[in-house]
Motif scaffolding. Structure first.
Motif: not given
Length: 51
Positions: A28-31, A43-47
């Motif tokens: 949710x944070x990344x979204x 965002x994907x890399x951070x996840x």
């Protein structure tokens, strides 16, 4: 377009509620950050980073 997808306010609400209650919600944070302009690939890399 002039319209807002229904998930936009919900994503921000989840982030706000989880922060107030100390709940870990990385997706949710990344979204929410992507909605605010963050690059999707970043965002994907951070996840996928190991914490």
């Amino acid at each position: 377009m002039g319209e807002v997808a229904e998930g936009v306010p919900t994503a921000h609400a989840v982030v706000n509620i989880s922060a107030k209650n100390g709940i870990y919600t990385p997706i949710a944070n990344q979204i929410s950050q992507v909605i605010n302009g963050k690059d999707v690939r970043q965002a994907l890399a951070d996840l996928l980073k190991k914490n």
